[in-house]
Enzyme design. Sequence first.
Site, PDB file in Angstrom:
ATOM      1  N   GLU A 135     -10.989   0.654  -3.395  1.00  0.00           N
ATOM      2  CA  GLU A 135     -10.091   1.002  -2.279  1.00  0.00           C
ATOM      3  C   GLU A 135      -9.111   2.079  -2.716  1.00  0.00           C
ATOM      4  OE1 GLU A 135      -9.722  -3.509  -0.391  1.00  0.00           O
ATOM      5  OE2 GLU A 135      -8.356  -2.861  -1.948  1.00  0.00           O
ATOM      6  N   ASP A 169       0.814  -1.212   0.000  1.00  0.00           N
ATOM      7  CA  ASP A 169       0.000   0.000   0.000  1.00  0.00           C
ATOM      8  C   ASP A 169       0.853   1.270   0.000  1.00  0.00           C
ATOM      9  OD1 ASP A 169      -2.264  -1.721   0.253  1.00  0.00           O
ATOM     10  OD2 ASP A 169      -1.958  -1.793   2.418  1.00  0.00           O
TER      11      ASP A 169
HETATM   12  C1  6LW Z   1      -5.753  -2.070   2.036  1.00  0.00           C
HETATM   13  C2  6LW Z   1      -6.403  -2.098   0.749  1.00  0.00           C
HETATM   14  C3  6LW Z   1      -5.605  -3.079   0.105  1.00  0.00           C
HETATM   15  O1  6LW Z   1      -6.432  -1.351   2.994  1.00  0.00           O
HETATM   16  O2  6LW Z   1      -5.246  -4.002   1.010  1.00  0.00           O
HETATM   17  O3  6LW Z   1      -4.306  -3.547  -1.703  1.00  0.00           O
HETATM   18  C4  6LW Z   1      -5.664  -3.536   2.264  1.00  0.00           C
HETATM   19  N1  6LW Z   1      -5.229  -2.955  -1.097  1.00  0.00           N
HETATM   20  O4  6LW Z   1      -6.395  -0.917   0.038  1.00  0.00           O
HETATM   21  C5  6LW Z   1      -4.684  -3.925   3.317  1.00  0.00           C
HETATM   22  O5  6LW Z   1      -3.381  -3.696   2.875  1.00  0.00           O
END
Ligand code: 6LW
Length: 496
Positions: A174, A14
Site C-alpha cells: 500500500e 495515513d
Molecule cells: C489505507 C492503507 C492503510 O488505504 O490503511 O495503513 C488504509 N494503511 O494504506 C486505510 O487507512
Amino acid sequence: MIYNNPVLKGFYPDPSVCRANGKFYMVCSSFQYFPGVPLFESDNLVNWKQIGHVLTRKSQVELDGINSSGGVFAPTIRCNNGRFYMVTTNDTTHKNFYVWTDDIYGEWSEPVEVEQGGIDPSLYFENGRAYFMSNGEDDNGAGGVTQCEIDIETGKKLTGSINIWNGSGGRFLESPHLYKIGKYYYLMAAEGGTEYGHMVTYARSESVWGPFESYPCNPVLTNRNKAPNIIQGIGHGDLVCGKNGDWHILCLGFRQQHIWMPYHNLGREVMLVPVSFDENGWFTAGNGACEDSYEIDGGFEQDTLNPVRFGTDEFNKGRIFIRHPDMECYTFFDSTLTLRGSKYTLDDVASPTFVGIRQREFGFELAADVKLCGQSGEAGVTAYMCENEHYEVALRKNESGCEAILRLNIGGIKHIQNAVPIDSDSVRLVMRGNNFSYGFFICQNGEETQLGAGQAKYLTSEVSGGFTGTVLGMYACGGVTAEFADFRLCYTKALT
Ligand code: 6LW
C-alpha cells in the site's frame, strides 16, 4: 531538542506531507466523516496546526450511505508549480480522484477522476509530466504498485497502467510514493497491513518506470518486533526533507492502551522518524523502529494539548460530522451549540445530528450543559467509534418526564446501563477517560453522580474492525432541540 511521538495525536491516519512556500503541509484520511481530509501546516515537522479541510463541499465527495471506515482513504498531498494537489480514493465508490488549489488557505477544486483503480493514489511531477500511481491492478491484471502518466489538467491517462513494483513480499502492499533524490527514483510503500505487522519498505531505480531494485534490508521501518512497547503499527509513510536538508519519514502508528493491553482507541496517529542516507544512496529510518522520542535540529514547542471549548480553533477547525450533515440541524454560536434531533440515531448508517472532535489523549475530561426543548427524544455526549460501538451519557425525555441515561453499545448489544430520573430538562454531562475506561457522570446543583463506566478496549479497531478512532461528540435525536453550553474538553496525563 527532543520531540515526542506521536507528533500529531488522535485519529489522523495515513499522513502525507509536502513542502511549499517555506512550510510543510500534511493531509490525513477521513473515511465517513465530513468535511473530508484534514489539512495541517507546520514550520518544523513537529508542531502541526490544522488550517482546514480539503473536501468541504458535498459536490467533492460522495458520503451518503457509505459504510463506516469506507469513504475517503489515504490521501497524498503534492505541490507543483505553486499548485497544490490532493489525490485520494473513495473506497466505497471505488473512484480515484484529485482536487487542486492555488491557495492553501482557500477552497479546493471540484474532483478530477482518474481511470486507474486501486487504493492509496499518489502523484509525482517531473519535467512537465505528471505520474499517477496506486496500489492496484495494471492493464494486464497484475497486482502491485501500478503507474501511468496523466494529463494533470483533465486526469486522462496518457499511457497504460503499468506494474512497477511488487513490494518486498509482505501482504497488503500500500501507500506507494515516488521521489527523485540524487540520481535515483525511490519508491516507498507500506506492507504487512495496517495492524501490528505494518512496515515501511522501498526500492529504487534510475528510471521513473523501473526496474526497481528493493532495498536489501527491507523493511526499513517497523515496530512489529519492538516489544514491550506502546507505539505499534508503524507504516504508511511519506518521505520529506526538512529545512536543514535533514530527511524524515512522517508515518502512522498507534499507541496501544498499555504495553500488555493491545487495543488502540485513539486510532492511528502521526509519528516522525529521522532518515539518513548512506554513501551508496540507500536510506535507513531511525534504527529501523519508531522510538518514543528523537532529537531534531531547530526550534519547536513541546507538545501540549490545549483545552477545547466552543469558539477555539480546535473546535471550529477540527469539528466533524458523520457523513453529509443536514446543516439545518446545527446552529453554532460563540458560546452555545443548538442541535436539532432527527429520526436518525448514532446506531444508523446515516447522518445523525452529531458534531465531534477526535479524542487525542487517553486521559481527558469532557463536560457540557445540555438543555432539552421538545416532546420526546434525547441529547448528550458520546464517545463514538462507529454505529456499532459507542458510549453516551444523555438526557432523555418522553411524556412521563426526563431521565439521565448511560448507554453502552458494543457490537449488537445495545444496553442502557443506568437511568436516573431528573426533575428538570437540563443537566451537566461529564465524561472522563483514562487508558482503560470511560467514566460517565451527571452534575446537578454542584453535586456529581456517577452513572457507570465503559471499557476503552471496545472502542477500538481490534473490536470494531475498520480504520478510524474514537471521536468525542455531542448529539441529538428524536423530536428534541438541544442547547449545549459551557462545553469543555481538557486532556490529562496518560497513565503509565
Ligand atoms: C489505507 C492503507 C492503510 O488505504 O490503511 O495503513 C488504509 N494503511 O494504506 C486505510 O487507512
